[in-house]
Write an enzyme that holds these catalytic residues in place. Structure first.
Site, PDB file in Angstrom:
ATOM      1  N   SER A 196      -0.460  -3.278   1.895  1.00  0.00           N
ATOM      2  CA  SER A 196      -1.268  -3.602   3.081  1.00  0.00           C
ATOM      3  C   SER A 196      -2.626  -4.181   2.664  1.00  0.00           C
ATOM      4  O   SER A 196      -2.663  -5.269   2.105  1.00  0.00           O
ATOM      5  CB  SER A 196      -1.398  -2.362   3.972  1.00  0.00           C
ATOM      6  OG  SER A 196      -1.964  -2.685   5.210  1.00  0.00           O
TER       7      SER A 196
ATOM      8  N   HIS B  46       2.863  -6.387   6.586  1.00  0.00           N
ATOM      9  CA  HIS B  46       3.476  -5.778   7.784  1.00  0.00           C
ATOM     10  C   HIS B  46       4.047  -6.846   8.729  1.00  0.00           C
ATOM     11  O   HIS B  46       3.965  -6.713   9.945  1.00  0.00           O
ATOM     12  CB  HIS B  46       2.450  -4.955   8.566  1.00  0.00           C
ATOM     13  CG  HIS B  46       1.721  -3.920   7.778  1.00  0.00           C
ATOM     14  ND1 HIS B  46       2.340  -2.815   7.230  1.00  0.00           N
ATOM     15  CD2 HIS B  46       0.401  -3.821   7.446  1.00  0.00           C
ATOM     16  CE1 HIS B  46       1.432  -2.077   6.597  1.00  0.00           C
ATOM     17  NE2 HIS B  46       0.266  -2.663   6.708  1.00  0.00           N
TER      18      HIS B  46
END
Length: 227
Positions: A123, A164
């Site tokens: 991330s 994501h």
């Protein structure tokens, strides 16, 4: 080598195959593993989860604390130099990059890349290795009318980035990316892109998920699955 992970719940072993690959990439019996959890403001449960996992994979673990502590630059450099594997955690990318500049962690990580260490992260810890990434920092900060924004990374991987990519709040990335000059890498959860001296390959802990190469050309928007 850089292993950029799109996302996944570590506590549920969603990235386990990727984590094993990270450890194997160090090519050492018991590699020194350094976790940099700046983006989560050094959240202790996160640190425990990561260190437990990587200890179970045979690593000697250490953590570089940078939030709410006084840190000497020598200590920062020593920890980074000692590490065989560096893993950057997820969270608030904008906050992380600001703190890194303050302690010259950005420069130390660029040097670590040149010295051949295994660099990795998920991330925010994926965004940091690229030119810039699609960040939800304003949402994390609780801003009024938050928007996704580009946050500048270290630029080691010469693309823009979206982690994501399969989550609903990233559905607008293709439009957000509209008209950019630089090409982009979008990575779904449970997938990682391995960047090794300008060569890219994809590894997965879920075979149904993908990473994508995005570009804008004269003929418009292009997207292809990375292999």
């Amino acid at each position: 080598m850089i292993i950029a992970i799109g996302g996944g719940e570590i506590v549920d072993n969603e990235t386990y195959e990727i984590d094993k690959f990270i450890v194997e990439s160090a090519k050492k019996e018991n590699p020194n593993f350094l976790f940099i959890p700046t983006a989560s403001k050094d959240a202790e449960p996160y640190i425990e989860t990561i260190n437990d996992l990587y200890e179970s994979l045979g690593c000697k673990t250490d953590t570089l604390y940078l939030s709410n502590v006084e840190v000497k630059s020598e200590e920062v450099n020593q920890k980074i130099e000692r590490a065989d594997i560096i893993y950057v955690g997820g969270g608030n990318t904008a906050y992380m990059m600001e703190v890194w500049k303050e302690y010259a962690v950005d420069k130390a990580l660029i040097k670590a890349n040149k010295s051949g260490k295994v660099l990795s992260g998920l991330s925010a810890g994926s965004i940091c290795w690229f030119i810039a990434g699609h960040s939800d920092s304003e949402f994390i900060e609780g801003r009024e009318n938050p928007k996704h924004k580009w946050v500048k990374g270290l630029g080691i991987i010469p693309y823009l980035h979206c982690p994501h990519y399969d989550e609903p709040e990233r559905a607008g990335f293709d439009e957000f990316y509209s008209g950019q000059i630089a090409d982009a890498i979008a990575i779904e959860n449970q997938v990682a892109v391995v960047w090794d001296d300008y060569e890219m390959k994809v590894i997965k802990s879920n075979l149904l998920k993908n990473a994508y190469y995005l570009s804008w050309r004269d003929n418009g928007f292009n997207k292809k699955v990375l292999l």
